[in-house]
Scaffold this motif. Structure first.
Motif, PDB file in Angstrom:
ATOM      1  N   ALA A 177       5.282   0.960  10.374  1.00  0.00           N
ATOM      2  CA  ALA A 177       4.784   2.327  10.281  1.00  0.00           C
ATOM      3  C   ALA A 177       5.703   3.194   9.441  1.00  0.00           C
ATOM      4  O   ALA A 177       6.926   3.054   9.478  1.00  0.00           O
ATOM      5  CB  ALA A 177       4.636   2.928  11.681  1.00  0.00           C
ATOM      6  N   SER A 178       5.091   4.117   8.682  1.00  0.00           N
ATOM      7  CA  SER A 178       5.855   5.083   7.894  1.00  0.00           C
ATOM      8  C   SER A 178       5.031   6.363   7.799  1.00  0.00           C
ATOM      9  O   SER A 178       4.351   6.603   6.814  1.00  0.00           O
ATOM     10  CB  SER A 178       6.164   4.523   6.501  1.00  0.00           C
ATOM     11  OG  SER A 178       6.920   5.445   5.751  1.00  0.00           O
ATOM     12  N   GLY A 179       5.048   7.162   8.866  1.00  0.00           N
ATOM     13  CA  GLY A 179       4.241   8.370   8.906  1.00  0.00           C
ATOM     14  C   GLY A 179       2.760   8.020   8.916  1.00  0.00           C
ATOM     15  O   GLY A 179       2.307   7.198   9.708  1.00  0.00           O
ATOM     16  N   ASP A 180       2.002   8.641   8.009  1.00  0.00           N
ATOM     17  CA  ASP A 180       0.582   8.333   7.878  1.00  0.00           C
ATOM     18  C   ASP A 180       0.360   7.113   7.003  1.00  0.00           C
ATOM     19  O   ASP A 180      -0.780   6.787   6.657  1.00  0.00           O
ATOM     20  CB  ASP A 180      -0.164   9.526   7.275  1.00  0.00           C
ATOM     21  CG  ASP A 180      -0.262  10.681   8.257  1.00  0.00           C
ATOM     22  OD1 ASP A 180      -0.226  10.415   9.479  1.00  0.00           O
ATOM     23  OD2 ASP A 180      -0.366  11.833   7.819  1.00  0.00           O
ATOM     24  N   TYR A 181       1.425   6.438   6.641  1.00  0.00           N
ATOM     25  CA  TYR A 181       1.366   5.244   5.797  1.00  0.00           C
ATOM     26  C   TYR A 181       1.906   4.045   6.558  1.00  0.00           C
ATOM     27  O   TYR A 181       2.522   4.192   7.616  1.00  0.00           O
ATOM     28  CB  TYR A 181       2.193   5.443   4.520  1.00  0.00           C
ATOM     29  CG  TYR A 181       1.566   6.405   3.541  1.00  0.00           C
ATOM     30  CD1 TYR A 181       0.985   5.948   2.361  1.00  0.00           C
ATOM     31  CD2 TYR A 181       1.547   7.770   3.802  1.00  0.00           C
ATOM     32  CE1 TYR A 181       0.403   6.837   1.461  1.00  0.00           C
ATOM     33  CE2 TYR A 181       0.953   8.665   2.915  1.00  0.00           C
ATOM     34  CZ  TYR A 181       0.388   8.186   1.741  1.00  0.00           C
ATOM     35  OH  TYR A 181      -0.197   9.053   0.868  1.00  0.00           O
ATOM     36  N   VAL A 182       1.663   2.862   6.014  1.00  0.00           N
ATOM     37  CA  VAL A 182       2.296   1.653   6.527  1.00  0.00           C
ATOM     38  C   VAL A 182       2.889   0.890   5.350  1.00  0.00           C
ATOM     39  O   VAL A 182       2.425   1.008   4.209  1.00  0.00           O
ATOM     40  CB  VAL A 182       1.292   0.737   7.273  1.00  0.00           C
ATOM     41  CG1 VAL A 182       0.794   1.399   8.532  1.00  0.00           C
ATOM     42  CG2 VAL A 182       0.129   0.319   6.370  1.00  0.00           C
ATOM     43  N   ARG A 183       3.923   0.112   5.638  1.00  0.00           N
ATOM     44  CA  ARG A 183       4.489  -0.783   4.630  1.00  0.00           C
ATOM     45  C   ARG A 183       4.159  -2.209   5.040  1.00  0.00           C
ATOM     46  O   ARG A 183       4.459  -2.641   6.143  1.00  0.00           O
ATOM     47  CB  ARG A 183       5.996  -0.589   4.508  1.00  0.00           C
ATOM     48  CG  ARG A 183       6.617  -1.452   3.393  1.00  0.00           C
ATOM     49  CD  ARG A 183       8.037  -1.042   3.082  1.00  0.00           C
ATOM     50  NE  ARG A 183       8.109   0.275   2.482  1.00  0.00           N
ATOM     51  CZ  ARG A 183       7.878   0.517   1.194  1.00  0.00           C
ATOM     52  NH1 ARG A 183       7.531  -0.472   0.379  1.00  0.00           N
ATOM     53  NH2 ARG A 183       8.006   1.729   0.717  1.00  0.00           N
ATOM     54  N   LEU A 184       3.504  -2.927   4.129  1.00  0.00           N
ATOM     55  CA  LEU A 184       3.126  -4.313   4.366  1.00  0.00           C
ATOM     56  C   LEU A 184       4.241  -5.220   3.864  1.00  0.00           C
ATOM     57  O   LEU A 184       4.566  -5.213   2.679  1.00  0.00           O
ATOM     58  CB  LEU A 184       1.824  -4.650   3.619  1.00  0.00           C
ATOM     59  CG  LEU A 184       0.646  -3.692   3.799  1.00  0.00           C
ATOM     60  CD1 LEU A 184      -0.538  -4.161   2.952  1.00  0.00           C
ATOM     61  CD2 LEU A 184       0.253  -3.568   5.259  1.00  0.00           C
TER      62      LEU A 184
END
Length: 244
Positions: A155-162
């Protein structure tokens, strides 16, 4: 059709400023283009004029692009933001500010036009629910990454890192809760408020002192992630089902 946008370009490098103004002037989705050579000048223009879209250089003396974005967040109706920079180390922080896009210098016209398209739509494509791939952007190029290669999601705020088994990671605009729900049928399970793992890539489950963790491959390394207590039972049950 979206009404043409009033744009403001903010950069302390005059050649970059001139080029962006010229390129945006060629786009019929842009009604007007104004320029500011500093953060202070940009704020004065933003307070005095109706601006829909701001192209912000990240690294500027005095008020930098991130500082301006934080101030714009206090506006009743803030303009959409596209960050422009020579480096990518601020990408996560930029996207956490709900930036429309993040452009790397030198700017290519087709990539700039894509930023304008995103600003007009004011949304990114949703994560595919039924396909085995997800659109990501790398170096200004959109490519498709197979979910099968994703080892875990962070998780990264309203984003995700794959994080992928072959090494590279990719930032995608989708909340981790939404992704966990959408990808559950593909074998992904949430183990922590910040992590979703691909069960197919779990190499080992460790229990030490009552704490459970899993090992997953990322490139040539094995990454250990802690499993929250409330997710431990579900994880073990799902792994057991896959082993049968």
């Amino acid at each position: 059709m979206t009404a043409p946008l009033n744009a403001l370009v903010v950069d302390d490098e005059q050649p970059v400023l001139d080029e962006l103004v010229w390129l945006l002037g060629r786009d019929d989705r842009i009604a007007s283009v104004r320029a500011a050579g500093s953060g202070a000048e940009a704020l004065r223009m933003l307070e005095a004029r109706d601006i829909d879209l701001v192209f912000l250089d990240v690294a500027m003396p005095g008020l930098n692009g991130l500082d301006i974005a934080r101030l714009l967040g206090r506006f009743a109706a803030p303009p959409r933001i596209v960050f422009v920079t020579a480096h990518d180390q601020h990408a996560v922080e930029a996207f956490e500010m709900n930036a429309v896009d993040y452009l790397l210098k030198p700017i290519r016209e087709e990539r700039l036009r894509e930023s304008v398209r995103r600003a007009c739509a004011d949304t990114d494509p949703p994560v595919p629910e039924t396909q085995d791939s997800i659109a990501v952007e790398l170096g200004g190029v959109t490519r498709f990454v197979s979910r099968r290669t994703v080892s875990y999601v962070e998780a990264s705020g309203d984003y995700v890192r794959l994080h992928t088994t072959d090494g590279p990671s990719h930032l995608v605009r989708v909340p981790i809760g939404t992704l966990a729900d959408d990808w559950a049928e593909a074998g992904f399970v949430r183990i922590h408020r910040s992590h979703v793992v691909n069960l197919a890539h779990v190499r080992e489950v460790r229990v030490n002192g009552g704490r459970c963790s899993v090992l997953l491959p990322v490139g040539d390394d094995l990454i250990e992630l802690v499993v929250a207590r409330r997710h431990t039972r579900t994880l073990r049950e799902l792994l057991h089902e896959r082993a049968l």
